[in-house]
Design an enzyme around this catalytic site. Structure first.
Site, PDB file in Angstrom:
ATOM      1  N   SER A 265      -7.865   4.954  -5.293  1.00  0.00           N
ATOM      2  CA  SER A 265      -7.623   4.751  -3.858  1.00  0.00           C
ATOM      3  C   SER A 265      -8.842   4.145  -3.167  1.00  0.00           C
ATOM      4  O   SER A 265      -9.352   3.125  -3.621  1.00  0.00           O
ATOM      5  CB  SER A 265      -7.213   6.098  -3.257  1.00  0.00           C
ATOM      6  OG  SER A 265      -6.392   5.880  -2.157  1.00  0.00           O
ATOM      7  N   LYS A 269     -11.191   0.991  -4.536  1.00  0.00           N
ATOM      8  CA  LYS A 269     -11.738  -0.205  -3.870  1.00  0.00           C
ATOM      9  C   LYS A 269     -13.238  -0.253  -4.179  1.00  0.00           C
ATOM     10  O   LYS A 269     -13.811  -1.305  -4.490  1.00  0.00           O
ATOM     11  CB  LYS A 269     -11.548  -0.135  -2.340  1.00  0.00           C
ATOM     12  CG  LYS A 269     -10.126   0.222  -1.858  1.00  0.00           C
ATOM     13  CD  LYS A 269     -10.042   0.293  -0.334  1.00  0.00           C
ATOM     14  CE  LYS A 269      -8.962   1.194   0.250  1.00  0.00           C
ATOM     15  NZ  LYS A 269      -7.592   0.935  -0.002  1.00  0.00           N
ATOM     16  N   TRP A 356       2.599   2.005  -0.285  1.00  0.00           N
ATOM     17  CA  TRP A 356       1.515   1.768   0.686  1.00  0.00           C
ATOM     18  C   TRP A 356       0.442   0.853   0.068  1.00  0.00           C
ATOM     19  O   TRP A 356      -0.130  -0.002   0.724  1.00  0.00           O
ATOM     20  CB  TRP A 356       0.929   3.131   1.069  1.00  0.00           C
ATOM     21  CG  TRP A 356      -0.090   3.145   2.158  1.00  0.00           C
ATOM     22  CD1 TRP A 356      -1.401   3.492   2.026  1.00  0.00           C
ATOM     23  CD2 TRP A 356       0.096   2.830   3.539  1.00  0.00           C
ATOM     24  NE1 TRP A 356      -2.032   3.417   3.250  1.00  0.00           N
ATOM     25  CE2 TRP A 356      -1.139   3.011   4.190  1.00  0.00           C
ATOM     26  CE3 TRP A 356       1.199   2.416   4.294  1.00  0.00           C
ATOM     27  CZ2 TRP A 356      -1.318   2.789   5.566  1.00  0.00           C
ATOM     28  CZ3 TRP A 356       1.024   2.187   5.653  1.00  0.00           C
ATOM     29  CH2 TRP A 356      -0.220   2.376   6.267  1.00  0.00           C
ATOM     30  N   HIS A 406       1.034   8.318  -5.446  1.00  0.00           N
ATOM     31  CA  HIS A 406      -0.357   7.899  -5.319  1.00  0.00           C
ATOM     32  C   HIS A 406      -1.259   9.003  -5.874  1.00  0.00           C
ATOM     33  O   HIS A 406      -1.370  10.072  -5.275  1.00  0.00           O
ATOM     34  CB  HIS A 406      -0.603   7.710  -3.810  1.00  0.00           C
ATOM     35  CG  HIS A 406      -1.944   7.200  -3.454  1.00  0.00           C
ATOM     36  ND1 HIS A 406      -2.354   5.928  -3.765  1.00  0.00           N
ATOM     37  CD2 HIS A 406      -2.985   7.787  -2.804  1.00  0.00           C
ATOM     38  CE1 HIS A 406      -3.582   5.742  -3.295  1.00  0.00           C
ATOM     39  NE2 HIS A 406      -3.982   6.861  -2.715  1.00  0.00           N
TER      40      HIS A 406
HETATM   41  C1  GCU Z   1      -5.338   5.821   3.164  1.00  0.00           C
HETATM   42  C2  GCU Z   1      -5.735   4.370   3.290  1.00  0.00           C
HETATM   43  C3  GCU Z   1      -5.785   3.670   1.939  1.00  0.00           C
HETATM   44  C4  GCU Z   1      -6.634   4.450   0.986  1.00  0.00           C
HETATM   45  C5  GCU Z   1      -6.167   5.884   0.907  1.00  0.00           C
HETATM   46  C6  GCU Z   1      -7.054   6.801   0.069  1.00  0.00           C
HETATM   47  O1  GCU Z   1      -4.005   5.927   2.775  1.00  0.00           O
HETATM   48  O2  GCU Z   1      -4.822   3.768   4.154  1.00  0.00           O
HETATM   49  O3  GCU Z   1      -6.286   2.368   2.064  1.00  0.00           O
HETATM   50  O4  GCU Z   1      -6.622   3.851  -0.297  1.00  0.00           O
HETATM   51  O5  GCU Z   1      -6.168   6.433   2.206  1.00  0.00           O
HETATM   52  O6  GCU Z   1      -8.191   6.500  -0.182  1.00  0.00           O
HETATM   53  O7  GCU Z   1      -6.558   7.873  -0.282  1.00  0.00           O
END
Ligand code: GCU
Length: 426
Positions: A265, A269, A356, A406
């Site tokens: 998540s 990144k 998402w 997720h």
């Molecule tokens: C939120 C955010 C995402 C991210 C996620 C996470 O949903 O919008 O971009 O990847 O959190 O880090 O759990």
């Protein structure tokens, strides 16, 4: 009476929405409604020159793209003395019921004494003389990724989470082990790998003002006024991963020259950006990283730059917010980020219920990075259609779509350890 009722009703709705941790489902989730888009060509210089040789890529296009990602998306680090100091806090020879050695290493920066430091937790095989290592940050701290009762509870600031035992922004005993299903240490150690992790909040607390209490504040001063192109939080976290890799060079039984960087998540990144900026990582792994990670932003599906920069502006350089209204004005898209990992090995993973993060956008980014891998003598994804769930495709650039929500699971880690086996011929 009626306007008053509707006012109360909207207050109630707002309150209910604020009680929920689920992201607001703003955005497009209809595949047939995705508008057409044209991706920038990773093998074309900004001035239009075609990149046709590996040398041209390495000496011209790669530095150009790296600079564009710094300027427009994540921000560049300032020049500074990043020399670390390490202190071995603990070595436990019989961790995980005798299956592993556990170490705790504290990393500080003599040039920036205001920085609180990173506490790195390492699990490693007891027998391997030099185990390759997986390196990644956690959301909840070292006491949360492991169930071992003798790990100290993190004293760093945390995002609120009742179900994870975080009370008034600090972890409690109830948060021990709450992230352990995401970190299958025993399985990884049994496969011959060391795993090193630290809490992302040791580097920078994850909120808009968090930089003041993290490495960015320690370096820039807490009254700094942020300018376009300067480092955001993801750059700071990625910087931390590099310092952890520095520290692993001194950990006995770990082979830091065979290192994979992994993240889920927002920390996926981060793993990608760390892998791009630090070429010592031989394997780079993005798990459900989504927008700002492996997913294409020119493709309007799921989370968008507008949504992410509204909710988490601090993750990026100030400039990125500009692309909210029109992501296609950003001069780079995320397939070019994946291309910057070439010729090293890359795994991109998505989950079926994680719309998402735009699974298809993640797959298409990996696919569109292929020409760069091929130019550098490595295979790309080797398929053109998105694979069925629960099947890993590709040998050098790999992709899988796990069934489920997720998350990062043991099954995901199994795929990553297979990639590492292939890379390091184990
Ligand atoms: C939120 C955010 C995402 C991210 C996620 C996470 O949903 O919008 O971009 O990847 O959190 O880090 O759990």
């Amino acid at each position: 009476m009626i306007p008053r009722f509707s006012f109360l009703f909207s207050l109630l709705c707002g309150w209910l929405a604020s009680m929920s941790d689920a992201p607001a489902r703003e955005g497009n989730f209809d595949e047939s409604a995705v508008p057409p888009y044209t991706l920038p060509d990773p093998l074309k210089m900004e001035d239009g020159t075609a990149v046709t040789t590996a040398q041209q890529w390495t000496t011209q296009r790669r530095p150009e793209l790296l600079r564009l990602f710094e300027e427009h998306v994540y921000g560049a680090l300032p020049q500074a003395d990043w020399t670390i100091q390490t202190e071995l806090l603990e070595t436990k020879e019989d961790a995980l019921d005798g299956q592993a050695i556990r170490r705790r290493v504290r990393i500080t920066l003599p040039a920036f004494p205001a920085f609180r430091g990173i506490e790195m937790l390492v699990y490693q095989p007891r027998t391997a003389p030099a185990a390759p290592v997986f390196l990644g940050l956690s959301f909840g701290g070292n006491h949360a990724v492991s169930t071992e009762p003798d790990l100290p509870i993190s004293t760093a600031w945390m995002r609120p989470s009742k179900e994870k035992g975080v009370v008034e922004n600090y972890a409690t005993e109830a948060s021990r082990g709450t992230e352990s299903s995401r970190w299958p240490f025993a399985e990884m150690v049994a496969r011959g790998y060391a795993v090193a992790t630290a809490y992302c909040g040791d580097i920078e607390p994850d909120h808009a003002d968090g930089w003041k209490d993290g490495i960015r504040g320690a370096v820039m001063g807490s009254d700094h006024v942020w300018q376009e192109g300067e480092w955001g939080c993801i750059s700071a976290w990625a910087w931390g991963l590099s310092r952890m890799l520095d520290a692993l060079n001194d950990v006995p039984g770990v082979d830091a020259s065979r290192a994979a960087v992994v993240g889920h998540s927002r920390l996926g990144k981060t793993a990608l950006w760390a892998g791009v900026t630090d070429e010592r990582f031989g394997l780079v792994i993005s798990n459900d990283s989504g927008e700002g990670g492996a997913a294409l932003k020119y493709r309007d599906f799921g989370e968008t730059p507008a949504i992410i920069t509204r909710a988490f502006p601090h993750w990026f350089t100030k400039t990125y917010t500009r692309y909210g209204p029109n992501p296609q004005q950003c001069p780079v898209d995320q397939h070019e980020l994946l291309a910057l990992i070439a010729p090293r090995m890359l795994c991109v993973a998505s989950a079926t219920e994680d719309e998402w993060a735009d699974p298809r956008g993640e797959f298409l980014a990996a696919l569109a990075a292929e020409p760069v891998f091929v130019l550098l003598g490595k295979p790309g994804l080797e398929v053109t259609e998105m694979p069925a769930p629960d099947r890993s495709v590709g040998s050098w650039v790999r992709y899988h779509l796990r069934t489920g929500p997720h998350n990062i699971t043991s099954w995901d880690w199994e795929q990553y350890s297979r990639a590492a086996d292939a890379l390091w011929k184990r």
